[in-house]
Every structure is written in C-alpha cells, then in structure tokens.
Design a protein around this motif. Structure first.
Motif, PDB file in Angstrom:
ATOM      1  N   PRO A  67       0.777  -1.424  -0.505  1.00 23.19           N
ATOM      2  CA  PRO A  67       0.151  -0.034   0.111  1.00 23.19           C
ATOM      3  C   PRO A  67       0.862   1.195  -0.103  1.00 23.19           C
ATOM      4  O   PRO A  67       1.857   1.226   0.543  1.00 23.19           O
ATOM      5  N   ASP A  68       0.732   2.060  -0.710  1.00 28.01           N
ATOM      6  CA  ASP A  68       1.371   3.464  -0.238  1.00 28.01           C
ATOM      7  C   ASP A  68       1.266   3.688   1.328  1.00 28.01           C
ATOM      8  O   ASP A  68       0.510   3.518   2.052  1.00 28.01           O
ATOM      9  N   ALA A  69       1.561   5.731   0.798  1.00 25.39           N
ATOM     10  CA  ALA A  69       2.467   6.121   2.374  1.00 25.39           C
ATOM     11  C   ALA A  69       0.888   5.960   2.949  1.00 25.39           C
ATOM     12  O   ALA A  69       0.785   5.958   4.428  1.00 25.39           O
ATOM     13  N   SER A  70      -0.023   6.296   2.174  1.00 27.61           N
ATOM     14  CA  SER A  70      -1.447   7.381   2.449  1.00 27.61           C
ATOM     15  C   SER A  70      -2.098   6.582   3.217  1.00 27.61           C
ATOM     16  O   SER A  70      -2.863   6.655   4.901  1.00 27.61           O
ATOM     17  N   ALA A  71      -2.250   4.717   3.275  1.00 21.92           N
ATOM     18  CA  ALA A  71      -2.506   3.840   3.744  1.00 21.92           C
ATOM     19  C   ALA A  71      -2.070   3.784   4.908  1.00 21.92           C
ATOM     20  O   ALA A  71      -3.134   3.316   5.659  1.00 21.92           O
ATOM     21  N   PHE A  72      -1.094   4.001   5.067  1.00 20.64           N
ATOM     22  CA  PHE A  72      -0.057   3.474   6.119  1.00 20.64           C
ATOM     23  C   PHE A  72      -1.275   5.054   7.210  1.00 20.64           C
ATOM     24  O   PHE A  72      -0.807   4.601   7.987  1.00 20.64           O
ATOM     25  N   ALA A  73      -0.420   6.263   6.594  1.00 21.99           N
ATOM     26  CA  ALA A  73      -1.057   6.758   7.565  1.00 21.99           C
ATOM     27  C   ALA A  73      -2.796   6.977   8.177  1.00 21.99           C
ATOM     28  O   ALA A  73      -2.466   6.914   9.427  1.00 21.99           O
ATOM     29  N   GLU A  74      -3.302   6.672   7.201  1.00 25.98           N
ATOM     30  CA  GLU A  74      -4.568   5.931   7.176  1.00 25.98           C
ATOM     31  C   GLU A  74      -4.871   5.277   8.547  1.00 25.98           C
ATOM     32  O   GLU A  74      -5.543   5.189   9.823  1.00 25.98           O
ATOM     33  N   VAL A  75      -3.879   3.746   8.312  1.00 29.13           N
ATOM     34  CA  VAL A  75      -3.913   3.196   9.297  1.00 29.13           C
ATOM     35  C   VAL A  75      -3.375   3.640  11.303  1.00 29.13           C
ATOM     36  O   VAL A  75      -3.868   2.670  12.166  1.00 29.13           O
ATOM     37  N   VAL A  76      -2.889   4.389  11.139  1.00 29.24           N
ATOM     38  CA  VAL A  76      -1.850   4.827  12.200  1.00 29.24           C
ATOM     39  C   VAL A  76      -2.990   5.839  13.065  1.00 29.24           C
ATOM     40  O   VAL A  76      -2.955   5.952  14.120  1.00 29.24           O
ATOM     41  N   GLU A  77      -2.985   6.924  12.102  1.00 31.08           N
ATOM     42  CA  GLU A  77      -4.166   7.927  12.024  1.00 31.08           C
ATOM     43  C   GLU A  77      -5.430   7.610  12.950  1.00 31.08           C
ATOM     44  O   GLU A  77      -6.179   8.492  13.318  1.00 31.08           O
ATOM     45  N   GLY A  78      -6.530   6.610  11.874  1.00 28.09           N
ATOM     46  CA  GLY A  78      -8.093   5.971  12.409  1.00 28.09           C
ATOM     47  C   GLY A  78      -8.206   5.253  13.426  1.00 28.09           C
ATOM     48  O   GLY A  78      -7.173   5.245  14.274  1.00 28.09           O
ATOM     49  N   PRO A  79      -9.557   5.615  14.186  1.00 33.70           N
ATOM     50  CA  PRO A  79      -9.372   4.961  14.962  1.00 33.70           C
ATOM     51  C   PRO A  79      -9.199   2.839  15.383  1.00 33.70           C
ATOM     52  O   PRO A  79      -9.055   2.911  14.708  1.00 33.70           O
ATOM     53  N   ARG A  80      -9.641   2.710  16.559  1.00 32.77           N
ATOM     54  CA  ARG A  80      -8.739   0.889  16.385  1.00 32.77           C
ATOM     55  C   ARG A  80     -10.372   0.686  17.108  1.00 32.77           C
ATOM     56  O   ARG A  80     -10.334  -0.180  18.140  1.00 32.77           O
ATOM     57  N   GLU A  91     -10.296  -2.433   1.835  1.00 31.35           N
ATOM     58  CA  GLU A  91      -9.045  -1.786   1.085  1.00 31.35           C
ATOM     59  C   GLU A  91      -7.942  -3.133   0.306  1.00 31.35           C
ATOM     60  O   GLU A  91      -7.481  -2.615  -0.343  1.00 31.35           O
ATOM     61  N   MET A  92      -7.664  -4.092   1.589  1.00 30.00           N
ATOM     62  CA  MET A  92      -6.585  -4.860   1.466  1.00 30.00           C
ATOM     63  C   MET A  92      -7.218  -5.504  -0.104  1.00 30.00           C
ATOM     64  O   MET A  92      -7.058  -5.892  -0.539  1.00 30.00           O
ATOM     65  N   VAL A  93      -8.464  -6.424   0.546  1.00 28.56           N
ATOM     66  CA  VAL A  93      -9.310  -7.210  -0.412  1.00 28.56           C
ATOM     67  C   VAL A  93      -9.641  -6.239  -2.225  1.00 28.56           C
ATOM     68  O   VAL A  93      -8.542  -6.769  -3.256  1.00 28.56           O
ATOM     69  N   GLY A  94      -9.706  -5.123  -2.186  1.00 27.83           N
ATOM     70  CA  GLY A  94      -9.747  -4.290  -3.281  1.00 27.83           C
ATOM     71  C   GLY A  94      -7.959  -4.206  -4.512  1.00 27.83           C
ATOM     72  O   GLY A  94      -8.165  -4.418  -5.383  1.00 27.83           O
ATOM     73  N   ARG A  95      -7.266  -3.708  -3.655  1.00 31.27           N
ATOM     74  CA  ARG A  95      -5.945  -3.722  -3.262  1.00 31.27           C
ATOM     75  C   ARG A  95      -5.173  -4.810  -4.523  1.00 31.27           C
ATOM     76  O   ARG A  95      -5.092  -4.983  -5.277  1.00 31.27           O
ATOM     77  N   LEU A  96      -5.118  -6.562  -3.713  1.00 28.21           N
ATOM     78  CA  LEU A  96      -5.169  -7.220  -4.968  1.00 28.21           C
ATOM     79  C   LEU A  96      -6.137  -7.672  -5.979  1.00 28.21           C
ATOM     80  O   LEU A  96      -4.968  -8.285  -6.638  1.00 28.21           O
ATOM     81  N   THR A  97      -7.292  -7.823  -5.411  1.00 31.29           N
ATOM     82  CA  THR A  97      -7.759  -8.046  -6.552  1.00 31.29           C
ATOM     83  C   THR A  97      -7.612  -7.289  -7.998  1.00 31.29           C
ATOM     84  O   THR A  97      -8.235  -7.368  -9.123  1.00 31.29           O
ATOM     85  N   ASP A  98      -7.288  -6.157  -7.366  1.00 32.54           N
ATOM     86  CA  ASP A  98      -6.984  -4.932  -8.402  1.00 32.54           C
ATOM     87  C   ASP A  98      -5.529  -5.209  -9.225  1.00 32.54           C
ATOM     88  O   ASP A  98      -5.067  -4.417 -10.293  1.00 32.54           O
ATOM     89  N   PHE A  99      -4.971  -6.011  -9.187  1.00 34.75           N
ATOM     90  CA  PHE A  99      -3.821  -6.993  -9.624  1.00 34.75           C
ATOM     91  C   PHE A  99      -4.215  -8.131  -9.377  1.00 34.75           C
ATOM     92  O   PHE A  99      -3.638  -9.063  -8.878  1.00 34.75           O
ATOM     93  N   PRO A 100      -5.004  -8.802 -10.216  1.00 38.05           N
ATOM     94  CA  PRO A 100      -5.477 -10.430 -10.859  1.00 38.05           C
ATOM     95  C   PRO A 100      -4.149 -10.813 -11.009  1.00 38.05           C
ATOM     96  O   PRO A 100      -3.701 -11.463 -10.706  1.00 38.05           O
ATOM     97  N   ALA A 101      -3.352 -10.521 -12.384  1.00 43.26           N
ATOM     98  CA  ALA A 101      -2.212 -10.989 -12.913  1.00 43.26           C
ATOM     99  C   ALA A 101      -1.510 -11.305 -11.731  1.00 43.26           C
ATOM    100  O   ALA A 101      -0.511 -12.358 -11.482  1.00 43.26           O
ATOM    101  N   GLY A 102      -1.378 -10.481 -10.599  1.00 46.16           N
ATOM    102  CA  GLY A 102      -0.163 -10.690  -9.555  1.00 46.16           C
ATOM    103  C   GLY A 102      -0.565 -11.905  -8.681  1.00 46.16           C
ATOM    104  O   GLY A 102       0.403 -12.589  -8.102  1.00 46.16           O
ATOM    105  N   TYR A 103      -1.747 -11.728  -7.963  1.00 46.63           N
ATOM    106  CA  TYR A 103      -2.306 -12.838  -7.371  1.00 46.63           C
ATOM    107  C   TYR A 103      -2.414 -14.496  -8.267  1.00 46.63           C
ATOM    108  O   TYR A 103      -2.321 -15.035  -7.621  1.00 46.63           O
TER     109      TYR A 103
END
Length: 197
Positions: A67-80, A91-103
């Motif tokens: 994930p890009d830096a903004s996704a990491f920042a969202e985890v750190v700054e977001g609620p727990r 987001e993770m499922v979307g990121r992985l399925t957006d690169f189907p050839a990789g999976y």
C-alpha cells in the motif's frame, strides 16, 4: 547478468503476466521476451535460469501489492475499532484484486513450489515474513483482536480473493464488501480488546 533495473522490472512484470495467463509451464524466456516486447534473448541476459525468474516474479508481486504511504497513515491516524478494521480489510481485498495477474501468478508459483523445494523455501520465507509483519503491525497499531485474528482474516480473505478471481460468479462483486464485514465481525471475538486512538 545485465543490471538495468527498469528493464529487469519490466521483464519480471512480463513474467507475472505470462504466469497468470499461461501458468508455470508456459513461463519461458521466449514468452517473457515476447510479453515485454523486447528482442529474443533479453530475459536470458537478466536471469540465471527459470528458477531465478520464478523467484523474482514472486518477490515482485509483493512489491506491487504494497500500500502507499497514505494507506499506512490512515491506519496510524484512524480509530482502533471494528469499523476501521473492516474498512482496512476491504481496502486490502480491493488492492489485491486490482492486480489480478499478480494474485494468479502467485497461485501458479505456489503450485510450482510443490515440485520445486527451493522455490517452496523462498515462498515460505516471503509469505511467512509478510504474515508476521501484518501480525506485528496489527498488534502495534492497537487494532482490535490478536495474532489469531490476523491469521484467520488472512485465510478467509485470501480464499475470497481466489474465488473472485477464478470463479467470480460464486460471490458477485456486490457481495464482497458484506462478506469482508461479516468475516471481520465473526472472527473478532466479542471480548476482543478495542483501544482508543
């Protein structure tokens, strides 16, 4: 071996596409050269052998999934809380399925690893390290749940992604968000600690 990093990355990306489309048996230097639209013999100048190419393809999939830096920042700054964890898993499922050839290439590599002990060792180390990093990040970030939560989400969501990419009519895209939310809700125990940000 040649050292042009951009050319090497393009060849490895081409190998991922070939793996996803043709399977491991279709992965040849000639097929990679053709996919990368470079002269025949180029891939053989960059990789010592087919095993080297397979291994680098596996590593490259993980590089492209980061994930890009903004996704990491969202985890750190977001609620727990559960809602935020659900959003992160979506987001993770979307990121992985957006690169189907990789999976799909990684699935091919896993199958090939059953016949190639060296590739199995490389993939085992890489995937275990990724899982351990996810567990560590989850615990350090204060998200609800524990290490088992991460492992169970890893198993459930990986299978969901596999179904979406190989048999998409089993779980239509319209169900994916709800399935992710249900997985998070059912895997997190009622007494899972929720920490304030």
């Amino acid at each position: 071996m040649r050292q042009n990093p951009a050319r090497r990355a393009a060849l490895v990306d081409a190998a991922i596409e070939v793996l996803a489309r043709e399977g491991a048996r279709g992965l040849t230097f000639r097929a990679v050269d053709s996919e990368a639209k470079v002269p025949n013999g180029t891939a053989s100048n960059y990789f010592t052998n087919r095993d080297d190419l397979l291994t680098q393809a596996g590593a490259r999939v993980y590089e492209r999934w980061q994930p890009d830096a903004s996704a990491f920042a969202e985890v750190v700054e977001g609620p727990r809380d559960r809602a935020h964890l659900t959003a992160l898993m979506r987001e993770m499922v979307g990121r992985l399925t957006d690169f189907p050839a990789g999976y799909l290439a990684l699935i091919e590599l896993r199958l090939e690893a059953t016949r190639r002990p060296e590739l199995r060792a490389v993939l085992t180390r890489r995937i275990r390290a990724d899982l351990d990093a996810n567990i560590g990040f989850h615990l350090e970030s204060g998200m609800p749940g524990d290490a088992t939560t991460v492992v169970l989400l890893y198993m459930a969501l990986n299978w969901l992604i596999l179904e979406r990419l190989t048999l998409p009519d089993i779980f239509p895209g319209s169900q994916v968000d709800d399935l992710v939310a249900d997985a998070v809700e059912r895997i997190l125990t009622p007494d899972a600690p929720v920490r304030e940000a």
